[in-house]
Design a protein around this motif. Structure first.
Motif, PDB file in Angstrom:
ATOM      1  N   UNK A   1      86.257  52.329  -3.998  1.00 16.49           N
ATOM      2  CA  UNK A   1      87.521  52.974  -4.107  1.00 16.49           C
ATOM      3  C   UNK A   1      87.879  53.676  -5.398  1.00 16.49           C
ATOM      4  N   UNK A   2      87.583  52.963  -6.598  1.00 10.81           N
ATOM      5  CA  UNK A   2      87.668  53.327  -7.906  1.00 10.81           C
ATOM      6  C   UNK A   2      87.071  54.659  -8.396  1.00 10.81           C
TER       7      UNK A   2
ATOM      8  N   UNK B   1      92.682  49.070   3.853  1.00  6.51           N
ATOM      9  CA  UNK B   1      92.899  49.858   2.647  1.00  6.51           C
ATOM     10  C   UNK B   1      94.033  49.266   1.747  1.00  6.51           C
ATOM     11  N   UNK B   2      95.142  48.803   2.270  1.00  6.47           N
ATOM     12  CA  UNK B   2      96.156  48.404   1.384  1.00  6.47           C
ATOM     13  C   UNK B   2      96.036  47.139   0.740  1.00  6.47           C
ATOM     14  N   UNK B   3      95.214  45.899   1.427  1.00  4.92           N
ATOM     15  CA  UNK B   3      94.712  45.017   0.572  1.00  4.92           C
ATOM     16  C   UNK B   3      93.718  45.331  -0.497  1.00  4.92           C
ATOM     17  N   UNK B   4      92.681  46.317  -0.126  1.00  4.15           N
ATOM     18  CA  UNK B   4      91.827  46.649  -1.234  1.00  4.15           C
ATOM     19  C   UNK B   4      92.699  47.089  -2.311  1.00  4.15           C
TER      20      UNK B   4
ATOM     21  N   UNK C   1      94.349  44.693  -4.689  1.00  2.22           N
ATOM     22  CA  UNK C   1      93.222  44.032  -5.472  1.00  2.22           C
ATOM     23  C   UNK C   1      92.965  44.839  -6.727  1.00  2.22           C
ATOM     24  N   UNK C   2      92.720  46.147  -6.538  1.00  2.64           N
ATOM     25  CA  UNK C   2      92.229  46.974  -7.332  1.00  2.64           C
ATOM     26  C   UNK C   2      93.417  47.248  -8.643  1.00  2.64           C
TER      27      UNK C   2
ATOM     28  N   UNK D   1      98.373  53.396  -9.469  1.00  4.17           N
ATOM     29  CA  UNK D   1      98.147  53.765  -8.244  1.00  4.17           C
ATOM     30  C   UNK D   1      99.323  53.679  -7.207  1.00  4.17           C
ATOM     31  N   UNK D   2      99.938  54.863  -7.303  1.00  2.52           N
ATOM     32  CA  UNK D   2     101.218  54.958  -6.509  1.00  2.52           C
ATOM     33  C   UNK D   2     100.987  55.024  -5.043  1.00  2.52           C
TER      34      UNK D   2
END
Length: 284
Positions: free
Chosen positions: A218-219, A252-255, A258-259, A271-272
């Motif tokens: 993701x990052x 995706x929201x959970x990931x 965490x990020x 991360x908006x």
């Protein structure tokens, strides 16, 4: 396990050598009393050679670690050759050190009246022999020359410690070679963070933060598309679906949540959430 046994072995060696040195010191303490008795005998025989069977030898004094002093109740007449012979014979007979220095001093002015040295290394010094000394108050000081006897044992004490230090140093160096510093790897600067994608790590102000496989994916996507809207569907596809894993948008929201927590140390990074579409990665 091998290191454990090696450390234990070295500790046992140190204890063993320490015990040996302690035992040697105890033997030396016993020999000090023995030396005083031998020196009293030397003083007694000097009086007999001077035809004095009435005067007595005063208590032997220990002036320092290696020097002892013989003194007498009354004045003494002595011949240097006789003194040399008596000292040599007594020390050899009772197994005392055979390298020494003898000083005969005047009691009042403490000036040296007669002196000589027996030294196997530099050679013996025997001046002023064959001359009879007049009656006077004399102090006879016998100094046993120092040797490296104890240094030899301390050297053996250092061997196991040195070997242990060498072994540990080698192990640490080997470990460093196997695990290079994190800064040896390529990274991407994201605000105050250094992002090591290949190692799945973030570094911030000497703090290292581990990332999961999906967090790293993701990052990487966000870092490649700064200030752009990243659709949820794209994240789902790149992170899970290309691996044959079907997920819902909630994953995706959970990931992303965490990020965000792992990027919380730098307020310039955000991360908006873009409602109904996805997310935007912003670095002020």
């Amino acid at each position: 396990m091998k290191t454990f046994y090696l450390v234990g072995f070295c500790i046992l060696l140190v204890i063993g050598f320490s015990s040996a040195i302690t035992s040697i010191k105890q033997e030396k303490a016993v020999s000090d009393a023995h030396i005083e008795i031998v020196l009293r005998e030397i003083g007694h025989k000097l009086l007999l050679h001077a035809k004095d069977s009435v005067s007595r030898v005063l208590p032997v004094q220990r002036l320092n670690d290696n020097t002892y002093q013989i003194s007498f109740q009354n004045n003494l007449v002595f011949i240097p050759d006789t003194l040399i012979c008596l000292v040599q014979t007594a020390l050899e007979k009772y197994h005392l050190p055979m390298e020494y220095m003898v000083n005969v001093k005047d009691c009042q002015q403490k000036q040296t009246i007669f002196a000589y040295e027996i030294n196997k290394t530099t050679g013996n010094l025997l001046p002023c022999t064959g001359r009879k000394q007049q009656a006077g108050c004399y102090l006879i000081q016998i100094s046993f020359l120092e040797t490296d006897y104890f240094n030899f044992y301390y050297l053996f004490l250092l061997i196991p410690l040195g070997f242990l230090a060498f072994y540990i140093s080698g192990r640490l160096k080997q470990k460093q070679l196997k695990t290079p510093l994190i800064h040896d790897y390529a990274f991407l600067q994201l605000g105050g963070y250094m992002f090591y994608a290949d190692k799945q790590l973030l570094s911030f102000d000497n703090k290292t933060i581990s990332l999961s496989v999906n967090e790293t994916k993701a990052l990487k996507i966000f870092a490649a598309n700064p200030n752009q809207i990243i659709e949820r569907e794209m994240l789902m596809k790149e992170i899970w679906e290309n691996e044959g894993i079907m997920v819902i948008s909630r994953n995706v929201d959970v990931l992303v949540s965490k990020l965000r927590k792992k990027l919380i140390d730098d307020n310039a990074i955000k991360i908006i959430n873009i409602h109904g579409r996805g997310y935007k990665f912003v670095i002020d």
